[in-house]
Scaffold this active site. Structure first.
Site, PDB file in Angstrom:
ATOM      1  N   HIS A  58       0.812  -1.206   0.000  1.00 18.94           N
ATOM      2  CA  HIS A  58       0.000   0.000   0.000  1.00 18.94           C
ATOM      3  C   HIS A  58       0.849   1.261   0.000  1.00 18.94           C
ATOM      4  O   HIS A  58       0.517   2.254  -0.638  1.00 18.94           O
ATOM      5  CB  HIS A  58      -0.945   0.007   1.202  1.00 18.94           C
ATOM      6  CG  HIS A  58      -2.028  -0.992   1.063  1.00 18.94           C
ATOM      7  ND1 HIS A  58      -3.070  -0.817   0.188  1.00 18.94           N
ATOM      8  CD2 HIS A  58      -2.215  -2.195   1.644  1.00 18.94           C
ATOM      9  CE1 HIS A  58      -3.859  -1.860   0.252  1.00 18.94           C
ATOM     10  NE2 HIS A  58      -3.373  -2.714   1.132  1.00 18.94           N
ATOM     11  N   CYS A  99      -8.322  -2.163 -13.712  1.00 16.45           N
ATOM     12  CA  CYS A  99      -7.843  -1.145 -12.774  1.00 16.45           C
ATOM     13  C   CYS A  99      -6.746  -1.636 -11.838  1.00 16.45           C
ATOM     14  O   CYS A  99      -6.440  -1.002 -10.858  1.00 16.45           O
ATOM     15  CB  CYS A  99      -9.006  -0.573 -11.969  1.00 16.45           C
ATOM     16  SG  CYS A  99      -9.745  -1.769 -10.857  1.00 16.45           S
ATOM     17  N   ASP A 140      -5.732  -8.528  -6.880  1.00 12.56           N
ATOM     18  CA  ASP A 140      -6.388  -9.589  -6.126  1.00 12.56           C
ATOM     19  C   ASP A 140      -6.645 -10.807  -7.006  1.00 12.56           C
ATOM     20  O   ASP A 140      -6.502 -11.938  -6.558  1.00 12.56           O
ATOM     21  CB  ASP A 140      -7.712  -9.094  -5.524  1.00 12.56           C
ATOM     22  CG  ASP A 140      -7.476  -8.393  -4.190  1.00 12.56           C
ATOM     23  OD1 ASP A 140      -6.452  -8.714  -3.541  1.00 12.56           O
ATOM     24  OD2 ASP A 140      -8.282  -7.545  -3.801  1.00 12.56           O
ATOM     25  N   GLU A 170     -12.419  -9.928  -9.629  1.00  9.41           N
ATOM     26  CA  GLU A 170     -11.168 -10.167  -8.906  1.00  9.41           C
ATOM     27  C   GLU A 170     -11.142 -11.509  -8.194  1.00  9.41           C
ATOM     28  O   GLU A 170     -10.201 -11.808  -7.480  1.00  9.41           O
ATOM     29  CB  GLU A 170     -10.879  -9.025  -7.932  1.00  9.41           C
ATOM     30  CG  GLU A 170     -12.009  -8.730  -6.975  1.00  9.41           C
ATOM     31  CD  GLU A 170     -11.763  -7.493  -6.116  1.00  9.41           C
ATOM     32  OE1 GLU A 170     -10.617  -7.056  -6.041  1.00  9.41           O
ATOM     33  OE2 GLU A 170     -12.730  -6.988  -5.531  1.00  9.41           O
TER      34      GLU A 170
END
Lengths: 849, 215
Positions: A456, A769, A722, A698
């Site tokens: 992250h 994305c 994911d 995902e």
């Protein structure tokens, strides 16, 4: 003074102990006895009422502050415990049951009490009372049968027998924190008293700090002695642990050592993960927990102060337990071991005793007393001449300061970046919350010790356009504040001590980078049209509205993924409907007519929110995440849906649902939206009843049932991060398997193809994305596969747009077809890099005629 | 409802049964302990009965508390501490009540059992009275949940205690004096689990009698 109560089954024994003690201290002791029972035909036994009376008789004496209760065994222990319960509540905090051996303990304690020892001192003295005896009789140990199995030992001897083991320490780093922690943890599982003797010093095997500060090295001789019911068993277990190299690998290369080796000879360049492109040079400054200012105070109620300290230590133990669990899950058990060691260091009775003694003796406040005791332990560690062990001082200090922060009421995770001038941020790792709070204008670059390119921290650095290198190792933490360092986030290089010439070169590169960036940003404002004429929509992924500025500067044509989690972090309660409405409207307003795709809250056990009280999940990535969680928690979900529906009344706002694996989940969302629409209608609030809905693809399940899902939504958005993780059945935060998690895996590419086909068949838009969208190497492939729109980190937009403009659809399709033939991610990536390099070379030739 | 008279009848019957089985319990204890359990526990319960006779008409809480205190100071061994704590904890739950519903009786026994665990720190399988208490209280809970009348539920309780008591025979002691014997404690029935069974049997019988009287 400290009073002593002697509890024994035998009245004569109790009296005998008193006699002995009084003879030694010559009347200077406060001592009371509770021996035997008052039952005429059963005088041997114990009576809690007698014990309670003995304790009270001492506590009412004005000179007695606290009472230490020593007892023989069996029911005497229970009697003492029962007596504690029988005492008036107010007295209990002054009564302490002590596990010391009765005779030795009583004598040692009385001597110490007579000279005015504090409770902690008297207590420690009593507990260590066997040590001199053990030492003196050590030479007799060889005459005892070694490690006799319990069943063969005479029953009345089993408890008293001492078993001995001599170990030549096998492991390379000696008895450093982790093996010592293993030993302490192991010993705690047995009902036995275990001591270790090294070089003439004997310490209890239950104190990590004392064990480590023995400074035991490889090939040193260690004598282990155990007594008590489990003596033989514990010795056997210790022997097994020692044979297992104390749980250490045979060839130990400590992380810090690896890193030291990775530092190249010239110019101290360290290589880490290239997390966010760009060049930076400037003073380093650490992101750190705020320092605690200690003000020594004198306290009146020492018992309350000791209690406060104990609570703080307990709270920190809990923090460390949580950190250990999180780290085990994210990184691995070996890396989490440090928290085990820290728990043992902080939970060490020795340290607490010393601090409590400072409270008692010097009437210090809890924080100052703890600080004093902590400094002493740290100094003991630092004094070790083994550099590896000496470094453990920092571990003790780090854990110990948590206690100070807790006492000062500073939140456990509060971190501060407050450099005197714009600086390069140095941190162990960056959490989303850390980045979200950064003063962006003052951060020239980011260097972290841990973390990869998909963490992250890295994602956020990229979205803010801040150069970053992650995962450079522990060496990052040795950088001093103010030291000039340089970094190249594209290459993953960090210059720890650049000379004047290197600094100048880095400055020039930074200037060049900034100029290029501003030029490419200008070009990026135009749409991304292929040479063959087709247009690909290029949008930005954002976490907070604050990133919109960078996104628009970089040429974003809208927001393809607004991760709303960040609105929920760092708060006491979830954001209200009105608050969210305001944020969504504000973001949409700034987008000035460009579309805004809002992803509903994607939380789960891996991203816990403090106020949600999510249950602990052993495998949060496979747990109740995303839409699963939201559907189950309408109280959380409805305000968000209402805000989105209302924001969509005035702006081109769309909604997207994460972590969908079943068709029914979308049906349930539809029903909920219908319900909310009816509500809003009734309330007379404007909303968009035709709100466009999308689903994140995902999970493998979503791919396989994409045709079913397509009937219920207006668009698909493939989340490759994911998706890759779930398809490859590998946790991207687990370093051991993280390399499997690549969107270039053939299986992931096939999943993308399937999704595009299902979307095409249903006539809906398919967007992508994940991180992959921002990798120019993937652009041709994705367009060739038929992706309609890409949404990416804002920083990646200019480059990807340029890449698109140089593409021809037929060529892209050919690249995609070839790629799908390949059988490994390695081959695919190599091929795509090759294509990209050829393309770049062609571009250079064009620009340099 | 279970009245104070019922509870007095229980303690009286327990005292009688323990007195009758004094020799048996001591014999069991001689094999793996210090041969005093029977004498100790019989003396303790006899003292309880005497004490209660001197303080008639107390609510259940004070009655149990008095029983607990008496056991702690008249038994002399660990079992006095354990049964003593049983009654002290039971007293907390019983409070000022003069009578108990079956569910309240269960709560009282559960609290008492927890008191024994708290004081003795033994777990099921350690070859202690916990091995009788745990299945017994569980059985009562289940029987009541299944809607059985109290006398039948208490019979099931006593039966579970008896099974638990027998189950201690093959166990190796891990707590208390018997644990010093290690493997040699295997093959002997635990005296504490035995007295627990006798006490619970007494409870079932005492309340069955009461029931018969009412019928």
């Amino acid at each position: 003074m400290i009073g002593l109560v002697i509890v024994s089954h035998s009245a004569q024994l109790a009296e005998g102990v008193r006699e002995l003690v009084e003879q030694v201290v010559q009347g200077g002791a406060a001592i009371a006895v509770a021996g035997g029972t008052d039952i005429p035909d059963a005088p041997i036994g114990t009576d809690p009422a007698k014990v309670a009376a003995a304790i009270e008789s001492l506590l009412i004496r004005p000179e007695v502050s606290d009472v230490l209760v020593l007892m023989d065994l069996g029911s005497a222990i229970m009697s003492a415990e029962a007596a504690f319960d029988l005492l008036p509540e107010a007295m209990r905090s002054r009564v302490h049951l002590c596990e010391a051996p009765l005779v030795e303990g009583a004598l040692a304690a009385a001597v110490r009490a007579k000279i005015g020892g504090s409770l902690a001192e008297v207590y420690a003295e009593a507990r260590d009372a066997l040590a001199p005896k053990i030492e003196q009789l050590a030479s007799w140990q060889h005459l005892l049968p070694a490690a006799v199995p319990l069943a063969e030992a005479a029953p009345e001897q089993a408890d008293r027998e001492s078993v001995e083991l001599t170990i030549v320490v096998p492991n390379q780093l000696g008895l450093h924190a982790r093996p010592a922690a293993r030993l302490v943890t192991l010993v705690a599982q047995y009902d036995a008293r275990v001591t270790l003797t090294h070089d003439g010093r004997t310490v209890p095997a239950t104190s990590l700090n004392r064990l480590v500060t023995l400074g035991v090295r490889q090939h040193d001789v260690l004598v282990v002695r155990a007594s008590g019911p489990d003596a033989s068993a514990v010795i056997e277990a210790i022997e097994a642990l020692a044979l297992d190299n104390f749980g250490d690998p045979i060839e130990v290369t400590e992380p810090t050592e690896i890193i030291a080796a990775a530092v190249s000879e010239e110019g101290d360049v360290v290589v880490g993960a290239p997390a966010s492109e760009g060049v930076a040079v400037g003073p380093a400054f650490h992101l750190r927990a705020p320092a605690i200012e200690l003000e020594e105070g004198v306290v009146a109620d020492t018992a309350a102060e000791r209690q406060r300290l104990r609570e703080a230590v307990a709270a920190v133990m809990e923090q460390l337990r949580t950190l250990r669990a999180e780290t085990t899950r994210r990184v691995g058990a070996a890396e989490a071991g440090i928290f085990d060691a820290q728990m043992l260091m902080i939970g060490d009775r020795d340290l607490l005793d010393a601090a409590e003694e400072a409270i008692e003796l010097r009437r210090l406040d809890a924080a100052s007393a703890w600080n004093l005791a902590l400094r002493a332990v740290v100094a003991r560690y630092r004094a070790l001449d083994d550099p590896y062990l000496a470094r453990r001082a920092e571990d003790v200090l780090d854990a110990g300061q948590r206690v100070l922060r807790h006492l000062a009421g500073v939140p456990a995770d509060a971190l501060l970046f407050d450099p005197p001038e714009p600086a390069i941020l140095v941190a162990t790792d960056l959490r989303p919350s850390d980045v979200a709070r950064l003063p962006a204008g003052r951060v020239l670059g980011i260097i972290t010790a841990e973390g990869g390119v998909t963490g992250h921290g890295a994602i956020l650095a990229r979205s803010l356009g801040i150069p970053a290198v992650t995962g450079v190792g522990a060496v990052a933490l040795t950088i001093a504040d103010g030291q000039i360092v340089g970094l190249d986030g594209g290459a993953g290089h960090v210059w720890l001590a650049p000379d004047a010439q290197t600094i100048e070169q880095l400055r020039q590169r930074r200037e060049r980078w900034l100029t290029e960036r501003s030029e490419s940003r200008k070009r990026a404002q135009a749409p991304a049209r292929l040479r063959s004429g087709e247009t690909i929509e290029v949008a930005a992924n954002i976490n907070l509205p604050g990133e919109l500025e960078t996104a628009l500067l970089n040429g974003a044509e809208g927001v393809g993924l607004f991760r709303t989690e960040f609105l929920y972090f760092e708060r006491e309660a979830p954001p209200s409907e009105e608050e969210q409405l305001e944020i969504y409207r504000d973001a949409a307003r700034r987008l000035d007519g460009r579309p805004l795709v809002i992803r509903t809250l994607d939380v789960g056990g891996d991203k816990p929110l403090p106020y949600l009280r999510q249950p602990h999940e052993p495998n949060p990535f496979l747990g109740q995440r995303g839409l699963r969680y939201c559907l189950d928690h309408p109280g959380l979900f409805r305000p968000q849906m209402r805000a989105i529906l209302r924001a969509a009344a005035d702006y081109p706002v769309r909604v997207m649902f994460p972590m969908v694996s079943r068709w029914e989940e979308l049906v349930m969302v539809d029903a909920l939206i219908d319900e909310i629409c009816a509500e809003l209608q009734a309330e007379g609030l404007p909303f968009d009843e035709d709100l466009q809905r999308g689903v994140m693809i995902e999970t493998p399940s979503a791919v396989l049932i994409a045709d079913h899902l397509a009937r219920l939504v207006d668009f698909f958005s493939i989340g490759t991060n994911d998706l890759a993780q779930y398809i490859m059945a590998a946790d991207r935060d687990n370093a051991a398997v993280a390399n499997l998690v690549s969107a270039y895996q053939p299986a992931v590419l096939r999943a993308i193809r399937e999704t595009v086909e299902a979307g095409r068949a249903a006539g809906i838009k398919v967007s992508l994305c994940g991180e992959m969208a921002g990798d120019p190497k993937a652009t041709a492939l994705l367009i060739g596969l038929g992706i309609d729109a890409l949404s990416m980190s804002p920083a990646a937009i200019p480059l990807v747009k340029e890449r698109i403009r140089r593409l021809d659809m037929a060529e892209a399709k050919r690249i995609a077809a070839l790629t799908l033939e390949m059988s490994s991610a390695e081959e695919i990536e190599a091929y795509l890099s090759d294509v990209e390099q050829t393309e770049l070379a062609a571009k250079r030739m064009e620009s340099e005629p | 409802m279970i009245t104070t008279a019922d509870m007095e009848a229980w303690l009286q019957r327990a005292a009688d049964v323990l007195e009758e089985n004094k020799g048996y319990l001591t014999e069991l204890d001689a094999a793996i302990g210090d041969a005093d359990h029977g004498v100790n526990i019989a003396r303790g319960f006899a003292a309880v009965v005497q004490k209660l006779a001197a303080q008639p008409g107390q609510p259940l809480g004070p009655m149990f508390k008095s029983a607990g205190m008496t056991l702690m100071s008249t038994v002399g061994g660990a079992s006095g501490m354990l049964y003593g704590n049983f009654f002290l904890k039971a007293a907390n739950v019983a409070g000022d009540r003069q009578a108990l519903t079956p569910a309240e009786l269960l709560a009282v026994l559960e609290a008492g059992r927890d008191g024994i665990v708290q004081r003795g720190r033994a777990e099921p399988g350690d070859k202690t009275m916990i091995d009788a208490w745990t299945p017994a209280v569980d059985a009562l809970k289940e029987a009541l949940a299944a809607g059985q009348p109290l006398p039948a539920a208490l019979c099931a309780t006593a039966a579970a205690a008896e099974a638990g008591m027998r189950a201690t025979i093959p166990m190796q002691a891990r707590k208390g004096r018997a644990s010093y014997l290690g493997e040699r404690s295997i093959g002997h029935q635990d005296p504490g689990a035995t007295s627990t069974y006798l006490i619970l049997r007494a409870l079932a019988d005492a309340l069955a009698d009461e029931d018969a009287k009412q019928a």
